[in-house]
Design a protein around this motif. Structure first.
Motif, mmCIF file in Angstrom:
data_model
loop_
_atom_site.group_PDB
_atom_site.id
_atom_site.type_symbol
_atom_site.label_atom_id
_atom_site.label_comp_id
_atom_site.label_asym_id
_atom_site.label_seq_id
_atom_site.Cartn_x
_atom_site.Cartn_y
_atom_site.Cartn_z
ATOM 1 N N ASP A 207 1.020 -1.224 0.115
ATOM 2 C CA ASP A 207 -0.049 0.178 0.513
ATOM 3 C C ASP A 207 1.038 1.382 0.207
ATOM 4 N N ALA A 208 1.116 1.562 -0.620
ATOM 5 C CA ALA A 208 2.572 3.183 -1.508
ATOM 6 C C ALA A 208 1.667 4.236 -0.726
ATOM 7 N N LEU A 209 0.628 3.861 -1.239
ATOM 8 C CA LEU A 209 -0.319 5.724 -0.420
ATOM 9 C C LEU A 209 -0.202 5.648 1.025
ATOM 10 N N GLY A 210 -0.724 4.581 1.641
ATOM 11 C CA GLY A 210 -0.902 4.147 3.117
ATOM 12 C C GLY A 210 0.599 4.858 3.572
ATOM 13 N N ALA A 211 1.819 3.968 2.965
ATOM 14 C CA ALA A 211 2.430 4.285 3.588
ATOM 15 C C ALA A 211 3.483 5.727 3.380
ATOM 16 N N VAL A 212 3.039 6.361 2.408
ATOM 17 C CA VAL A 212 3.431 7.596 2.471
ATOM 18 C C VAL A 212 2.956 8.964 2.934
ATOM 19 N N ASP A 213 1.696 8.353 3.556
ATOM 20 C CA ASP A 213 0.612 9.262 4.232
ATOM 21 C C ASP A 213 1.262 8.922 5.546
ATOM 22 N N TYR A 214 1.296 7.991 5.654
ATOM 23 C CA TYR A 214 2.643 7.497 7.365
ATOM 24 C C TYR A 214 3.123 8.645 7.189
ATOM 25 N N TYR A 215 4.095 8.842 6.751
ATOM 26 C CA TYR A 215 5.584 9.131 7.160
ATOM 27 C C TYR A 215 5.001 10.731 6.972
ATOM 28 N N LEU A 216 3.872 11.071 5.719
ATOM 29 C CA LEU A 216 3.980 12.824 6.087
ATOM 30 C C LEU A 216 3.223 12.839 7.067
ATOM 31 N N ALA A 217 2.360 12.455 7.546
ATOM 32 C CA ALA A 217 2.125 12.666 8.993
ATOM 33 C C ALA A 217 2.854 12.409 10.172
ATOM 34 N N HIS A 218 3.746 11.051 10.035
ATOM 35 C CA HIS A 218 5.145 11.269 11.134
ATOM 36 C C HIS A 218 5.763 12.543 11.018
ATOM 37 N N ARG A 219 6.091 12.929 9.827
ATOM 38 C CA ARG A 219 7.102 13.981 10.114
ATOM 39 C C ARG A 219 6.100 14.807 10.452
ATOM 40 N N ALA A 220 4.822 14.611 10.648
ATOM 41 C CA ALA A 220 4.285 16.671 10.607
ATOM 42 C C ALA A 220 4.092 16.373 12.192
ATOM 43 N N ALA A 221 3.947 15.342 12.806
ATOM 44 C CA ALA A 221 3.365 15.018 14.247
ATOM 45 C C ALA A 221 5.251 15.165 14.767
ATOM 46 N N ARG A 222 6.655 14.668 14.393
ATOM 47 C CA ARG A 222 7.865 15.223 14.557
ATOM 48 C C ARG A 222 8.047 16.448 14.889
ATOM 49 N N LEU A 223 7.607 17.398 14.029
ATOM 50 C CA LEU A 223 8.085 18.378 13.660
ATOM 51 C C LEU A 223 7.836 19.834 14.838
ATOM 52 N N ALA A 224 6.014 18.584 15.377
ATOM 53 C CA ALA A 224 4.972 19.446 16.362
ATOM 54 C C ALA A 224 5.776 19.692 17.540
ATOM 55 N N GLN A 225 6.705 18.162 18.038
ATOM 56 C CA GLN A 225 7.471 17.819 19.417
ATOM 57 C C GLN A 225 8.891 18.109 19.216
ATOM 58 N N VAL A 226 8.893 18.466 17.786
ATOM 59 C CA VAL A 226 10.458 19.423 17.830
ATOM 60 C C VAL A 226 10.221 20.610 18.574
ATOM 61 N N GLU A 227 10.025 21.049 17.912
ATOM 62 C CA GLU A 227 9.521 22.748 18.228
ATOM 63 C C GLU A 227 9.099 22.574 20.030
ATOM 64 N N THR A 228 8.095 21.618 20.814
ATOM 65 C CA THR A 228 7.577 22.144 21.232
ATOM 66 C C THR A 228 8.629 21.857 22.748
ATOM 67 N N ALA A 229 9.371 21.056 22.484
ATOM 68 C CA ALA A 229 10.607 21.108 22.951
ATOM 69 C C ALA A 229 11.639 22.186 22.782
ATOM 70 N N VAL A 230 11.649 22.727 22.095
ATOM 71 C CA VAL A 230 12.625 24.237 22.269
ATOM 72 C C VAL A 230 11.575 24.748 22.934
ATOM 73 N N GLU A 231 9.962 24.891 23.282
ATOM 74 C CA GLU A 231 9.831 25.924 23.411
ATOM 75 C C GLU A 231 9.869 25.377 25.300
ATOM 76 N N ALA A 232 9.944 24.593 25.554
ATOM 77 C CA ALA A 232 9.897 23.801 26.582
ATOM 78 C C ALA A 232 11.487 23.838 27.649
ATOM 79 N N GLY A 233 12.571 24.385 26.711
ATOM 80 C CA GLY A 233 13.683 24.695 26.915
ATOM 81 C C GLY A 233 14.445 24.336 26.960
ATOM 82 N N CYS A 234 14.556 22.884 25.557
ATOM 83 C CA CYS A 234 15.632 22.105 25.086
ATOM 84 C C CYS A 234 16.436 23.195 24.609
ATOM 85 N N ARG A 235 18.164 23.150 24.266
ATOM 86 C CA ARG A 235 18.768 24.302 23.803
ATOM 87 C C ARG A 235 19.797 23.159 23.034
ATOM 88 N N THR A 236 19.804 22.226 22.546
ATOM 89 C CA THR A 236 21.019 21.470 21.846
ATOM 90 C C THR A 236 19.408 20.198 21.246
#
Length: 276
Positions: A207-236
């Motif tokens: 299921d190529a479409l399902g795989a790519v959808d998952y990758y795009l969703a995963h990347r969006a979620a990780r970006l949000a987590q990284v942004e939150t981590a920086v806002e919480a004080g992570c500096r490296t």
């Protein structure tokens, strides 16, 4: 059940995958390479010529097994292609060229053996096999995907894996490029008949479409987590990894740190976080 997993992965790795593609699994399993590197042997049914994508590591037994697999099917290897230059995909290419007498074609001139390279938009013909080159930078700057339209399949190297997700290899790889590449593959799957992912590591995905959808969703979620981590004080990047990837095997943290650096650069460039 495999159908519940992103991309509907096959139950095993290696062997025949489509009418034109067979996987010869390299003996280099690790947390980064999963079961090992998938070397792909491609040939049009009825043709006596074959192409190989990613001969893999410099392992004499593996390289000779690729040749033997082709010869057992009455085929001669005429062309060697690389999805990108990481050693687990490309280190054995020069020796493989000696064994087969084939040119090695890649996007990066440093990896080529012969006059011709590769670039997105090319169409290759190997004994009637129609293979199309798609530029998919992001994991690395030289990453390519090969489209096998007759089988509705794409050979993605490390851009899409058969299990888990891939890293963006900062600083050579760039997240913006990677997201663009995923969107390009999404269009191929949603509009141009691509159904199957033949990855550089891990099982085939039905299921190529399902795989790519998952990758795009995963990347969006990780970006949000990284942004939150920086806002919480992570500096490296290391601090972000410890917070965001706490549920990931620590053996994978060095690779995760490369991806985090790429994510931080992406967010910084867009003014979404202060420079870390």
């Amino acid at each position: 059940m495999s159908g519940l997993l992103p991309g509907d992965p096959a139950d095993t790795v290696g062997g025949a995958a489509t009418p034109r593609a067979q996987c010869v699994l390299a003996p280099n399993p690790s947390p980064m390479t999963l079961d090992g590197t998938n070397t792909w042997l491609l040939s049009e049914p009825g043709s006596d010529l074959a192409a190989v994508i990613d001969p893999g590591p410099l392992d004499e037994t593996h390289l000779r097994r690729i040749v033997d697999t082709a010869e057992q099917q009455g085929k001669r290897i005429a062309l060697t292609l690389l999805t990108h230059g990481h050693a687990d995909h490309a280190e054995g290419a020069a020796r493989f060229a000696e064994l087969t007498g084939t040119p090695v074609r890649a996007l990066d001139p440093a990896l080529r053996l012969g006059a011709e390279g590769l670039h997105g938009g090319q169409r290759l013909d190997v004994g009637g096999l129609d293979l199309r080159v798609v530029a998919t930078p992001g994991h690395t700057s030289d990453s390519l995907t090969f489209h096998l339209p007759a089988d509705g399949a794409i050979l993605t190297g490390d851009t899409v894996l058969g299990r888990g997700t891939t890293m963006v290899a900062h600083p050579d790889g760039r997240l913006g490029d990677y997201l663009d590449s995923l969107r390009r593959l999404h269009t191929m799957a949603s509009e141009y008949g691509v159904r199957t992912v033949l990855p550089g590591h891990g099982p085939v995905l039905a299921d190529a479409l399902g795989a790519v959808d998952y990758y795009l969703a995963h990347r969006a979620a990780r970006l949000a987590q990284v942004e939150t981590a920086v806002e919480a004080g992570c500096r490296t990047a290391a601090e972000v990894v410890a917070r965001v990837y706490a549920d990931v095997d620590p053996a994978l943290w060095p690779a995760a740190e490369l991806s985090v650096r790429a994510q931080l650069r992406y967010l910084e460039d867009r003014g979404l976080i202060p420079e870390v």
